[in-house]
Design an enzyme around this catalytic site. Structure first.
Site, PDB file in Angstrom:
ATOM      1  N   ARG B  40      78.204  64.042  30.731  1.00  0.00           N
ATOM      2  CA  ARG B  40      77.003  63.411  31.276  1.00  0.00           C
ATOM      3  C   ARG B  40      75.797  64.184  30.807  1.00  0.00           C
ATOM      4  NH1 ARG B  40      75.677  63.107  37.640  1.00  0.00           N
ATOM      5  NH2 ARG B  40      75.260  65.300  37.304  1.00  0.00           N
ATOM      6  N   SER B 109      80.857  56.150  41.650  1.00  0.00           N
ATOM      7  CA  SER B 109      80.072  56.941  42.598  1.00  0.00           C
ATOM      8  C   SER B 109      79.863  56.154  43.877  1.00  0.00           C
ATOM      9  CB  SER B 109      78.688  57.259  42.020  1.00  0.00           C
ATOM     10  OG  SER B 109      78.789  58.055  40.882  1.00  0.00           O
ATOM     11  N   LYS B 138      69.657  65.492  39.376  1.00  0.00           N
ATOM     12  CA  LYS B 138      69.217  64.106  39.471  1.00  0.00           C
ATOM     13  C   LYS B 138      70.399  63.134  39.451  1.00  0.00           C
ATOM     14  CE  LYS B 138      64.602  64.528  38.881  1.00  0.00           C
ATOM     15  NZ  LYS B 138      64.520  65.970  38.959  1.00  0.00           N
TER      16      LYS B 138
END
Lengths: 212, 212
Positions: B40, B109, B138
Site C-alpha cells: 500500500r 476494511s 491516513k
C-alpha cells in the site's frame, strides 16, 4: 472498433458537465454520433466509478460505440469495456493487454515523438497526443501552453498509429488538428459543458470529417 | 495462505519508513517472521507501484509469504499477488474475485458489525477492522480516536471470518487486540518506522501468539 475510424472521442468528467450527470452527457453524445467514449471521472470512489462504468457500458453497447476506461485496467475489465487509456506513468501497455485480452484497445497518452514511438513499440493501438492547446483540464501533459499542431504533424509522421489530439479542442480548432494529421479529436468540455452536447458532438464530427 | 493463521500483517508505506526503501523493510519483516505483506504505497504512480509490486512478489514468494495489494485489483493481478485488500468504497468483493480467480484472498476494511456482516455475505476471506486505536496513518476509518477493542470483540463474535485489527497497533497494545478476538494485527509504522524492523516484527508476533 478500429481507432483509426474515430473522429470524435468523448472523455467524461462529471464535474465539468454543468450540473448534468455523465449518463445524460454520454447519451446526448451518442445521439450526436460520437465514435468512442472514455470513462474518466476524477474525484469519485472506485465503487462509484465501477457503477458508472456499468451504466455507460449499457449505453455505449446499445449504440455500438466503444467504451474505454482511463488508467484503470481493473475497472475496464470489470465493466467489460473495450479497452483502456493509459497515461505515461500508468501500467505498461503489455500488462494492460495481458489482463484485458488481445482484442482490447489500449491507448497511451503521449506528448513527444519519443513517447509516441515508445507507445508504438509497446503495442499501443492509438496514441492520445496533447495537450494540443492550453486547457483548464487537469492530468493532460503540457496542459498550460499546449504543444501545438506542429507536434501533431511530427508524431503522425513518426508513428504508424492513429493519432487522437486532445487538450483545448473545440469545433473552432478541431479542423486544424485533423489537418495536421490527427485521425480524431478527444474532448472533455467541448461536449460535456456544451449547452447542447448532442449538437456539439455532431458539429465536431463534421469539422473533423471535412478536414481529414 | 489461510488468513486465520496470520498473526502479523505488514502494510507498506515508503513515506513512513524512516528513509529506508520498502524492499528493505519487507525483507527485514520477512526475516522477523511476518505472516502477510500488503503493498500500500500512497503517492506513487501506477508504473512505480507495479514495479515495486513485482519486487515484493519476488521477496515474498521466496519466503513463502502471501502478498496482497491495497485497493488495486489490476496491480494485484499484474504482479501475481495472492490477493487484494479492498476499502469500503473500492470495487466489490465479488468483482475482485472474478478478476483474480477463486483462489485469491480478498479482504475488506470494516469498522462496524454491519460492514463486517456485509463483507462476510459478499464472500470476503477476512476483515480488516479499525482503526482500533488513534493513528496518524491516513485512509483508515475512524483513524482519529479509534474504535477500540470492544468493537473488535463485537465483530469477532458477529462474523465467522478472521479478524485483522489495524490502526495504531504496536507490541504494547497488540496483546489486547488479540485477546479481544482478533486473529492477527496489521501494522504500518510499528514495523516500517522501527529502528529494527526485523526485531519489531518478531516481538509483535510473539505478543499476538501469546494472547491468541
Amino acid at each position: 472498433m478500429n481507432p483509426k475510424e474515430w473522429r470524435t472521442y468523448l472523455v467524461t468528467q462529471g464535474s465539468r458537465s454543468a450540473g448534468r450527470d455523465t449518463e445524460a452527457i454520454v447519451e446526448a453524445a451518442l445521439d450526436g454520433g460520437v465514435d468512442a467514449v472514455q470513462l474518466r471521472e476524477k474525484g469519485v470512489s472506485d465503487a462509484e466509478r465501477y457503477e458508472l462504468g456499468r451504466r455507460l457500458r449499457e449505453l455505449t453497447a446499445d449504440a455500438g460505440v466503444p467504451l474505454l476506461v482511463n488508467d484503470r485496467v481493473d475497472i475496464a475489465g470489470a465493466v467489460d469495456a473495450d479497452g483502456v487509456h493509459l497515461g505515461q506513468s500508468d501500467l505498461p501497455v503489455a500488462v494492460a493487454r495481458e489482463r484485458l485480452g488481445e482484442e482490447a484497445v489500449v491507448g497511451r497518452s503521449t506528448s513527444t515523438v519519443g513517447e509516441a514511438r515508445a507507445a508504438a513499440e509497446a503495442g499501443a493501438d492509438y496514441v492520445g497526443v496533447g495537450a494540443v492547446y492550453g486547457t483548464g483540464t487537469k492530468d493532460v501533459p503540457d496542459a498550460k501552453d499546449g504543444i501545438g499542431t506542429d507536434r501533431i504533424r511530427e508524431i503522425a509522421e513518426a508513428v504508424d498509429l492513429p493519432v487522437i489530439g486532445i487538450g483545448g479542442i473545440d469545433a473552432d480548432n478541431a479542423g486544424a488538428v485533423a489537418a495536421a494529421g490527427a485521425t480524431g479529436v478527444a474532448v472533455v468540455s467541448a461536449i460535456t459543458a456544451a449547452d447542447d452536447p448532442r449538437a456539439a458532438t455532431a458539429a465536431l464530427r463534421e469539422v473533423v470529417d471535412d478536414a481529414r
